[in-house]
Design a protein around this motif. Structure first.
Motif, PDB file in Angstrom:
ATOM      1  N   VAL A 126      72.553  14.198  58.161  1.00 12.57           N
ATOM      2  CA  VAL A 126      74.009  14.104  58.046  1.00 12.57           C
ATOM      3  C   VAL A 126      74.601  15.328  58.730  1.00 12.57           C
ATOM      4  N   THR A 127      75.617  15.110  59.544  1.00 10.08           N
ATOM      5  CA  THR A 127      76.242  16.217  60.266  1.00 10.08           C
ATOM      6  C   THR A 127      77.533  16.627  59.578  1.00 10.08           C
ATOM      7  N   GLY A 128      77.929  17.852  59.872  1.00  5.92           N
ATOM      8  CA  GLY A 128      79.184  18.353  59.328  1.00  5.92           C
ATOM      9  C   GLY A 128      79.107  18.793  57.889  1.00  5.92           C
ATOM     10  N   GLU A 129      77.900  18.855  57.299  1.00 10.25           N
ATOM     11  CA  GLU A 129      77.801  19.253  55.905  1.00 10.25           C
ATOM     12  C   GLU A 129      78.137  20.725  55.693  1.00 10.25           C
ATOM     13  N   ASN A 149      87.120   7.879  67.301  1.00 11.77           N
ATOM     14  CA  ASN A 149      87.827   9.043  67.832  1.00 11.77           C
ATOM     15  C   ASN A 149      88.026   8.880  69.355  1.00 11.77           C
ATOM     16  N   ARG A 150      88.849   9.744  69.889  1.00 12.69           N
ATOM     17  CA  ARG A 150      89.203   9.615  71.312  1.00 12.69           C
ATOM     18  C   ARG A 150      88.061  10.041  72.232  1.00 12.69           C
ATOM     19  N   LYS A 151      87.130  10.843  71.698  1.00 14.91           N
ATOM     20  CA  LYS A 151      86.093  11.407  72.566  1.00 14.91           C
ATOM     21  C   LYS A 151      85.140  10.339  73.069  1.00 14.91           C
ATOM     22  N   ASN A 152      84.617   9.488  72.161  1.00 20.02           N
ATOM     23  CA  ASN A 152      83.651   8.488  72.607  1.00 20.02           C
ATOM     24  C   ASN A 152      84.076   7.064  72.241  1.00 20.02           C
ATOM     25  N   GLY A 153      85.143   6.918  71.487  1.00 21.05           N
ATOM     26  CA  GLY A 153      85.661   5.595  71.173  1.00 21.05           C
ATOM     27  C   GLY A 153      84.809   4.795  70.219  1.00 21.05           C
ATOM     28  N   LYS A 154      83.866   5.420  69.497  1.00 24.77           N
ATOM     29  CA  LYS A 154      83.000   4.725  68.551  1.00 24.77           C
ATOM     30  C   LYS A 154      83.382   5.082  67.116  1.00 24.77           C
ATOM     31  N   ASP A 155      83.313   4.062  66.242  1.00 22.38           N
ATOM     32  CA  ASP A 155      83.545   4.322  64.824  1.00 22.38           C
ATOM     33  C   ASP A 155      82.379   5.122  64.260  1.00 22.38           C
ATOM     34  N   LEU A 156      82.696   5.938  63.265  1.00 20.62           N
ATOM     35  CA  LEU A 156      81.683   6.754  62.597  1.00 20.62           C
ATOM     36  C   LEU A 156      81.538   6.327  61.131  1.00 20.62           C
ATOM     37  N   VAL A 157      80.479   6.827  60.509  1.00 16.63           N
ATOM     38  CA  VAL A 157      80.241   6.571  59.072  1.00 16.63           C
ATOM     39  C   VAL A 157      80.396   7.889  58.328  1.00 16.63           C
ATOM     40  N   GLU A 158      81.309   7.892  57.362  1.00 15.11           N
ATOM     41  CA  GLU A 158      81.535   9.074  56.528  1.00 15.11           C
ATOM     42  C   GLU A 158      80.683   8.983  55.262  1.00 15.11           C
ATOM     43  N   ILE A 159      80.085  10.119  54.865  1.00 15.71           N
ATOM     44  CA  ILE A 159      79.244  10.186  53.673  1.00 15.71           C
ATOM     45  C   ILE A 159      80.025  10.888  52.558  1.00 15.71           C
ATOM     46  N   ARG A 160      80.057  10.262  51.378  1.00 22.77           N
ATOM     47  CA  ARG A 160      80.746  10.854  50.237  1.00 22.77           C
ATOM     48  C   ARG A 160      79.804  10.902  49.024  1.00 22.77           C
ATOM     49  N   ILE A 161      80.056  11.922  48.186  1.00 18.32           N
ATOM     50  CA  ILE A 161      79.369  12.039  46.898  1.00 18.32           C
ATOM     51  C   ILE A 161      80.429  12.091  45.812  1.00 18.32           C
ATOM     52  N   ASP A 162      80.389  11.106  44.906  1.00 15.13           N
ATOM     53  CA  ASP A 162      81.388  11.010  43.832  1.00 15.13           C
ATOM     54  C   ASP A 162      82.807  11.044  44.403  1.00 15.13           C
ATOM     55  N   GLY A 163      83.013  10.388  45.540  1.00 15.55           N
ATOM     56  CA  GLY A 163      84.333  10.288  46.142  1.00 15.55           C
ATOM     57  C   GLY A 163      84.728  11.452  47.028  1.00 15.55           C
ATOM     58  N   ARG A 213      84.015  13.924  50.325  1.00 20.99           N
ATOM     59  CA  ARG A 213      83.339  13.936  51.616  1.00 20.99           C
ATOM     60  C   ARG A 213      82.342  15.090  51.702  1.00 20.99           C
ATOM     61  N   VAL A 214      81.147  14.799  52.237  1.00 22.87           N
ATOM     62  CA  VAL A 214      80.131  15.842  52.421  1.00 22.87           C
ATOM     63  C   VAL A 214      79.608  15.859  53.858  1.00 22.87           C
ATOM     64  N   GLY A 215      80.070  14.946  54.725  1.00 29.99           N
ATOM     65  CA  GLY A 215      79.608  14.942  56.118  1.00 29.99           C
ATOM     66  C   GLY A 215      79.745  13.559  56.716  1.00 29.99           C
ATOM     67  N   GLN A 216      79.112  13.374  57.855  1.00 33.10           N
ATOM     68  CA  GLN A 216      79.193  12.108  58.555  1.00 33.10           C
ATOM     69  C   GLN A 216      77.932  11.917  59.385  1.00 33.10           C
ATOM     70  N   LEU A 217      77.725  10.679  59.842  1.00 33.10           N
ATOM     71  CA  LEU A 217      76.607  10.380  60.717  1.00 33.10           C
ATOM     72  C   LEU A 217      77.051  10.518  62.170  1.00 33.10           C
ATOM     73  N   THR A 218      76.081  10.705  63.017  1.00 34.27           N
ATOM     74  CA  THR A 218      76.385  10.771  64.453  1.00 34.27           C
ATOM     75  C   THR A 218      76.854   9.392  64.921  1.00 34.27           C
ATOM     76  N   VAL A 230      81.178  21.455  47.796  1.00 30.05           N
ATOM     77  CA  VAL A 230      80.846  20.203  47.108  1.00 30.05           C
ATOM     78  C   VAL A 230      79.340  20.099  46.925  1.00 30.05           C
ATOM     79  N   LEU A 231      78.576  20.432  47.949  1.00 33.89           N
ATOM     80  CA  LEU A 231      77.116  20.331  47.869  1.00 33.89           C
ATOM     81  C   LEU A 231      76.531  21.320  46.868  1.00 33.89           C
ATOM     82  N   ALA A 232      77.190  22.476  46.711  1.00 35.18           N
ATOM     83  CA  ALA A 232      76.658  23.498  45.795  1.00 35.18           C
ATOM     84  C   ALA A 232      76.565  22.979  44.368  1.00 35.18           C
ATOM     85  N   GLU A 233      77.407  22.013  43.999  1.00 36.47           N
ATOM     86  CA  GLU A 233      77.378  21.467  42.645  1.00 36.47           C
ATOM     87  C   GLU A 233      76.108  20.655  42.376  1.00 36.47           C
ATOM     88  N   HIS A 234      75.414  20.291  43.443  1.00 39.74           N
ATOM     89  CA  HIS A 234      74.236  19.435  43.285  1.00 39.74           C
ATOM     90  C   HIS A 234      72.943  20.160  43.640  1.00 39.74           C
TER      91      HIS A 234
END
Length: 463
Positions: A321-324, A353-367, A369-374, A330-334
């Protein structure tokens, strides 16, 4: 010569004790009748010798009686002798009678003692027999109570096991991994294993089924191992977890069952028939059952699943997961002292996004955000996310958090859309709620999850 063979007839003879002039001999024994100067008296043989005073008084009385007394005639002396002999005989008979009475009394007393001893022994024997019978009956009663309790416990355990098998499955993380954990006791359940495989193998034929699911049912009432966990495949009891494995995993398995779920893992079953050691013997059957069990630290997540409708993707190889690094608070709680923490996360689509025009997947824990996939990785999960979203469901996945409170990394372990089997879409894959998390779903404030847990099944085991 003894008294019985003495030649002396019954008559008056000089007193052998020397205490008197004469003592009467009855032909058998010396009597107590004595005479001094024709004056008769009684002096038992065993009586103590007279004192000097008594001797003087006796001599004086004999002298006084002899003075002025006429000398008896022959007829008188003979009559007196006859009378004396008669009295002697009577006295002897009385002595014999008294002796016989004494002997009879002794015989009666001895008989009474023997009878009392016999009755006492019989009484003790009866008391001991009654005590043994009471002890036997008490032991039988205890054994009956123990048998009834054991039968009741077995019946209740069977009812619990049958009820547990109706619970919805909780597919443990890595349930679809490689089955490396061996099951114990399968040699005693060959028929059940053959039922799972559908038939018995022929001679030297191997039967293998690697696409099975096994249910783990705790059995704390097992009299041989209170930590036992039995393995059920296709409704057949095929064995138990090994003792050390069961001792480590049974508490987790029980918590899952008490939450209303059936712990489920992948299984591989193998069976073969070999010729017996001696010719003409029936084939010998062998079998092996292996399970895809996760590590104990990976069996349950540290958080509860979402409150909204969801389905958890099957376990698969990890993706970073990127951007963590932007969500360390948030991650410190776990973060735990263990090397890693198992978490249930949710996947949500992000607009392109405008850079590559592809949708991304956002990762959440208990609602949160903790990061996203490439972008490339996101494309593998977006079809599943959109499909579940169309059905009003959220996509969930297993996350592993490693690191420290200031630098943590997150990996996702989820099957890609093109690798999902069709059967996975038939039902939602959910997890038990064990941590009592809060659900923020209304304007009235947070709703404590304890109310939901209170509606769960009661604990099934007292211990």
């Amino acid at each position: 010569m003894s008294e019985a063979t003495t030649p002396h007839p019954a008559a008056w003879h000089p007193d052998p004790t020397g205490r008197h002039q004469y003592r009467y001999w009855d032909g058998a024994i010396w009597t107590e009748h004595v005479a001094d100067n024709s004056a008769r008296s009684v002096d038992p043989l065993d009586a103590a010798p007279p004192t000097r005073r008594e001797v003087r008084q006796q001599l004086v009385s004999q002298r006084d009686s002899s003075v002025g007394s006429p000398r008896p005639t022959f007829a008188q002396r003979r009559a007196a002798a006859r009378a004396e002999r008669k009295r002697g005989r009577e006295a002897a008979q009385e002595v014999l009678r008294q002796r016989e009475l004494v002997r009879e009394q002794e015989r009666l007393e001895e008989a009474a003692r023997k009878r009392a001893a016999r009755e006492a022994a019989e009484g003790r024997a009866r008391a001991e027999a009654e005590a043994r019978e009471q002890a036997r009956l008490a032991q039988l009663a205890r054994e009956q109570v123990a048998r009834e309790a054991a039968a009741r416990e077995i019946r209740e355990a069977e009812e619990r096991a049958a009820r547990i098998l109706t619970y919805p499955p909780f597919y443990l993380p890595e349930y679809n991994g490689y089955p490396s954990t061996e099951v114990a006791g399968e040699f005693a359940r060959i028929d059940a294993i053959h039922a799972v495989l559908g038939r018995r193998p022929k001679l030297n034929e191997e039967l293998i089924n690697e696409d099975l699911l096994a249910a783990l049912v705790p059995e704390p009432s097992n009299p041989y191992d209170r930590s036992a966990v039995k393995v059920i495949i296709s409704g057949q009891h095929v064995g138990y977890l090994e003792k050390e494995v069961a001792a480590a995993l049974q508490p987790t398995v029980i918590s899952i069952v008490e939450a209303g779920y059936l712990p489920t893992v992948g299984a591989r079953v193998w069976a073969i028939a070999r010729q017996g050691y001696e010719s003409g013997k029936k084939p010998r059957h062998f079998a092996n059952v292996r399970l895809a069990l996760p590590y104990a630290s990976r069996m349950l997540p540290l958080n509860d699943p979402p409150f909204e409708a969801y389905s958890i993707l099957p376990w698969a190889a990890s993706l970073q997961v990127t951007g963590e690094e932007q969500h360390q608070e948030v991650l410190a709680e776990h973060i735990t002292p263990d090397d890693e923490s198992l978490i249930i996360g949710t996947l949500h689509p992000l607009e392109a996004n405008r850079k590559n025009g592809k949708d991304l997947v956002e990762i959440r824990i208990d609602g949160e955000r903790v990061g996203q996939l490439t972008p490339a990785s996101s494309q593998h999960f977006l079809p599943t996310i959109w499909h579940l979203h169309a059905q009003g469901m959220t996509t969930a996945a297993w996350l592993l958090i490693k690191g420290s409170a200031i630098a943590a990394q997150v990996t996702i372990h989820a099957t890609r859309a093109h690798q999902l089997p069709s059967v996975w879409f038939e039902t939602a894959h959910t997890a038990p709620r064990l941590h009592g998390s809060m659900s923020h779903v209304s304007n009235d404030g947070a709703v404590d999850d304890a109310e939901i847990r209170a509606q769960m099944r009661e604990p099934m085991w007292d211990d």
